[in-house]
Design a protein around this motif. Sequence first.
Motif, PDB file in Angstrom:
ATOM      1  N   LEU A 192      31.008  50.355  38.397  1.00 50.21           N
ATOM      2  CA  LEU A 192      29.940  50.036  39.339  1.00 50.21           C
ATOM      3  C   LEU A 192      30.054  50.976  40.517  1.00 50.21           C
ATOM      4  N   GLU A 193      28.917  51.354  41.037  1.00 50.79           N
ATOM      5  CA  GLU A 193      28.904  52.183  42.232  1.00 50.79           C
ATOM      6  C   GLU A 193      28.026  51.525  43.280  1.00 50.79           C
ATOM      7  N   THR A 225      35.150  47.020  50.152  1.00 49.79           N
ATOM      8  CA  THR A 225      36.604  47.207  50.040  1.00 49.79           C
ATOM      9  C   THR A 225      37.298  45.873  49.781  1.00 49.79           C
ATOM     10  N   ARG A 226      36.778  44.796  50.357  1.00 49.84           N
ATOM     11  CA  ARG A 226      37.353  43.464  50.141  1.00 49.84           C
ATOM     12  C   ARG A 226      37.221  43.023  48.684  1.00 49.84           C
ATOM     13  N   THR A 227      36.223  43.541  47.990  1.00 54.44           N
ATOM     14  CA  THR A 227      35.959  43.130  46.609  1.00 54.44           C
ATOM     15  C   THR A 227      36.424  44.177  45.594  1.00 54.44           C
ATOM     16  N   GLY A 228      37.312  45.068  46.011  1.00 56.66           N
ATOM     17  CA  GLY A 228      37.958  45.972  45.076  1.00 56.66           C
ATOM     18  C   GLY A 228      37.306  47.325  44.873  1.00 56.66           C
ATOM     19  N   GLU A 279      31.843  40.415  37.972  1.00 58.50           N
ATOM     20  CA  GLU A 279      32.204  39.639  36.781  1.00 58.50           C
ATOM     21  C   GLU A 279      31.146  39.776  35.692  1.00 58.50           C
ATOM     22  N   ARG A 280      29.874  39.690  36.075  1.00 62.12           N
ATOM     23  CA  ARG A 280      28.787  39.813  35.099  1.00 62.12           C
ATOM     24  C   ARG A 280      28.751  41.226  34.510  1.00 62.12           C
ATOM     25  N   ALA A 281      28.982  42.231  35.336  1.00 62.00           N
ATOM     26  CA  ALA A 281      28.974  43.615  34.845  1.00 62.00           C
ATOM     27  C   ALA A 281      30.069  43.820  33.803  1.00 62.00           C
ATOM     28  N   LEU A 290      35.905  48.897  36.160  1.00 64.31           N
ATOM     29  CA  LEU A 290      36.056  47.518  35.699  1.00 64.31           C
ATOM     30  C   LEU A 290      37.070  47.362  34.573  1.00 64.31           C
ATOM     31  N   HIS A 291      37.219  48.367  33.722  1.00 59.27           N
ATOM     32  CA  HIS A 291      38.128  48.265  32.580  1.00 59.27           C
ATOM     33  C   HIS A 291      38.304  49.650  31.985  1.00 59.27           C
TER      34      HIS A 291
END
Length: 182
Positions: free
Chosen positions: A126-127, A142-145, A116-118, A172-173
């Motif tokens: 993010l990697e 994997t649980r966090t996308g 969320e902060r990123a 992220l976008h």
Amino acid sequence: MLPEGYDIRPLGEGDAPALAAAYVRNREHLAPWDPKREESFFTERGQREDVEAKLAMAGQGLVVPWLVMHGADVVGRVNLNNIVRGVFQNASLGYWVDHAHTGRGLASAAVRFAVERADVLGLHRLEAGTLVHNVASQRVLTRTGFEQYGVAPDYLYINGRWQDHHLYQRILHDRPAGNSVP
């Protein structure tokens, strides 16, 4: 969402004593996943030096470090490392949780917080890398996308030797690249 009684807050100048205590408590727990550490790393002085270095890098927009807290105790860390702006808009994610606090969803909550902060910081991607046998961390990612996109042979020098890692990413976008500063 963090379990009740836990909080995530930015790393601060006075955190060396609590960090030293956390690293001493978790020395064996973290050893298989970390680089070999000098004895000084586990001292207040060593942590004060590390905090100063991290805060200096944060001031340059290269990292964003947070602590996972349970009362006054540090029970984990989550960081955005190696932030690159310009056309890349990327950071590496790092995290760990105290051995006495695993199994409560803290790692997943910390990763979600960092994601969320990123996004707020304008990062596009993010990697993260995990040792190939670190199944628990792979599940968190994997649980966090995050999705695995490769394997890197001899990727990092961990626990005294070059070790292979599974590589993960999360986009992220798809907004145009900016050059936001954290």
